[in-house]
Design a protein around this motif. Structure first.
Motif, mmCIF file in Angstrom:
data_model
loop_
_atom_site.group_PDB
_atom_site.id
_atom_site.type_symbol
_atom_site.label_atom_id
_atom_site.label_comp_id
_atom_site.label_asym_id
_atom_site.label_seq_id
_atom_site.Cartn_x
_atom_site.Cartn_y
_atom_site.Cartn_z
ATOM 1 N N GLU A 7 100.960 67.061 19.292
ATOM 2 C CA GLU A 7 101.575 66.432 18.128
ATOM 3 C C GLU A 7 103.025 66.821 17.986
ATOM 4 O O GLU A 7 103.378 67.997 18.074
ATOM 5 C CB GLU A 7 100.797 66.825 16.866
ATOM 6 C CG GLU A 7 100.768 65.704 15.866
ATOM 7 C CD GLU A 7 99.714 65.922 14.800
ATOM 8 O OE1 GLU A 7 100.086 66.426 13.734
ATOM 9 O OE2 GLU A 7 98.551 65.566 15.048
ATOM 10 N N ARG A 12 101.950 61.328 17.640
ATOM 11 C CA ARG A 12 100.862 62.109 18.216
ATOM 12 C C ARG A 12 100.639 61.541 19.611
ATOM 13 O O ARG A 12 100.395 60.347 19.767
ATOM 14 C CB ARG A 12 99.589 61.994 17.378
ATOM 15 C CG ARG A 12 98.435 62.769 18.008
ATOM 16 C CD ARG A 12 97.220 62.820 17.132
ATOM 17 N NE ARG A 12 96.695 61.479 16.940
ATOM 18 C CZ ARG A 12 96.083 61.082 15.834
ATOM 19 N NH1 ARG A 12 95.928 61.901 14.822
ATOM 20 N NH2 ARG A 12 95.615 59.863 15.732
ATOM 21 N N ARG A 27 100.938 57.595 19.306
ATOM 22 C CA ARG A 27 100.479 57.037 18.034
ATOM 23 C C ARG A 27 101.423 57.501 16.922
ATOM 24 O O ARG A 27 101.740 58.685 16.825
ATOM 25 C CB ARG A 27 99.053 57.501 17.735
ATOM 26 C CG ARG A 27 98.457 56.875 16.492
ATOM 27 C CD ARG A 27 97.019 57.331 16.278
ATOM 28 N NE ARG A 27 96.144 56.990 17.388
ATOM 29 C CZ ARG A 27 95.534 55.816 17.540
ATOM 30 N NH1 ARG A 27 95.711 54.865 16.657
ATOM 31 N NH2 ARG A 27 94.743 55.618 18.572
ATOM 32 N N LEU A 29 102.383 58.776 13.461
ATOM 33 C CA LEU A 29 101.621 59.582 12.508
ATOM 34 C C LEU A 29 101.545 58.937 11.120
ATOM 35 O O LEU A 29 100.579 59.162 10.393
ATOM 36 C CB LEU A 29 102.212 60.990 12.387
ATOM 37 C CG LEU A 29 101.990 61.900 13.587
ATOM 38 C CD1 LEU A 29 102.754 63.204 13.422
ATOM 39 C CD2 LEU A 29 100.510 62.175 13.802
ATOM 40 N N THR A 31 101.699 55.463 10.409
ATOM 41 C CA THR A 31 100.960 54.198 10.388
ATOM 42 C C THR A 31 99.673 54.236 11.200
ATOM 43 O O THR A 31 98.866 53.310 11.096
ATOM 44 C CB THR A 31 101.838 53.060 10.941
ATOM 45 O OG1 THR A 31 102.134 53.319 12.323
ATOM 46 C CG2 THR A 31 103.124 52.917 10.140
ATOM 47 N N SER A 32 99.502 55.233 12.044
ATOM 48 C CA SER A 32 98.354 55.363 12.959
ATOM 49 C C SER A 32 98.313 54.253 14.008
ATOM 50 O O SER A 32 97.297 54.054 14.660
ATOM 51 C CB SER A 32 97.028 55.400 12.194
ATOM 52 O OG SER A 32 96.969 56.565 11.416
ATOM 53 N N ARG A 33 99.417 53.540 14.181
ATOM 54 C CA ARG A 33 99.466 52.478 15.195
ATOM 55 C C ARG A 33 99.883 53.055 16.539
ATOM 56 O O ARG A 33 100.739 53.924 16.615
ATOM 57 C CB ARG A 33 100.437 51.386 14.765
ATOM 58 C CG ARG A 33 99.896 50.581 13.611
ATOM 59 C CD ARG A 33 100.790 49.484 13.127
ATOM 60 N NE ARG A 33 101.660 48.923 14.145
ATOM 61 C CZ ARG A 33 102.700 48.163 13.864
ATOM 62 N NH1 ARG A 33 102.995 47.865 12.624
ATOM 63 N NH2 ARG A 33 103.464 47.682 14.831
#
Length: 118
Positions: A7, A12, A27, A29, A31-33
């Motif tokens: 991270e 991440r 990814r 952190l 938006t998690s997209r």
């Protein structure tokens, strides 16, 4: 299947076990997209982990620079991780491949007519 995570400040870096090798994807952190353009496939897990660690250090250093913070220690760590990745990649002959190149290769093969020999 996710086998490792490194991270950074805004990303991440995930290492996933795939049938063709080990995929490193980034990814966001917030938006998690998953950033589809930043996916690399490696033959060995150790190279994939080293690359993910390098990307996380790069992210931490860039975030600190944008925030106007002192980056001397982060730059030292970034150099260490870059050298570690480069050394491992050279020893294992595994620089990885951008998955967009694999997709382009597959698209090209699907467009070509198949010749059959009788």
């Amino acid at each position: 299947m996710v086998v490792g995570i490194s991270e950074g400040s805004t990303w991440r870096c995930e290492v996933l076990a795939e049938t063709d090798g080990y995929l490193v994807q980034v990814r966001d952190l917030q938006t998690s997209r998953v950033e589809a353009s930043d996916r690399m496939l490696f033959r060995s897990a150790v190279t994939a982990f080293a690359y993910a660690n390098f990307l996380a250090a790069l992210d931490q250093t860039a975030a600190a620079r944008l925030a106007g913070e002192e980056t001397c220690d982060l730059e030292t760590e970034l150099d260490e991780r870059r050298i570690a990745f480069s050394s491992i990649a050279d020893q294992l002959f595994d620089r990885g491949i951008d998955t967009s190149l694999i997709a382009a290769w597959d698209d090209e093969e699907n467009r070509l007519p198949r010749h059959r020999l009788h």
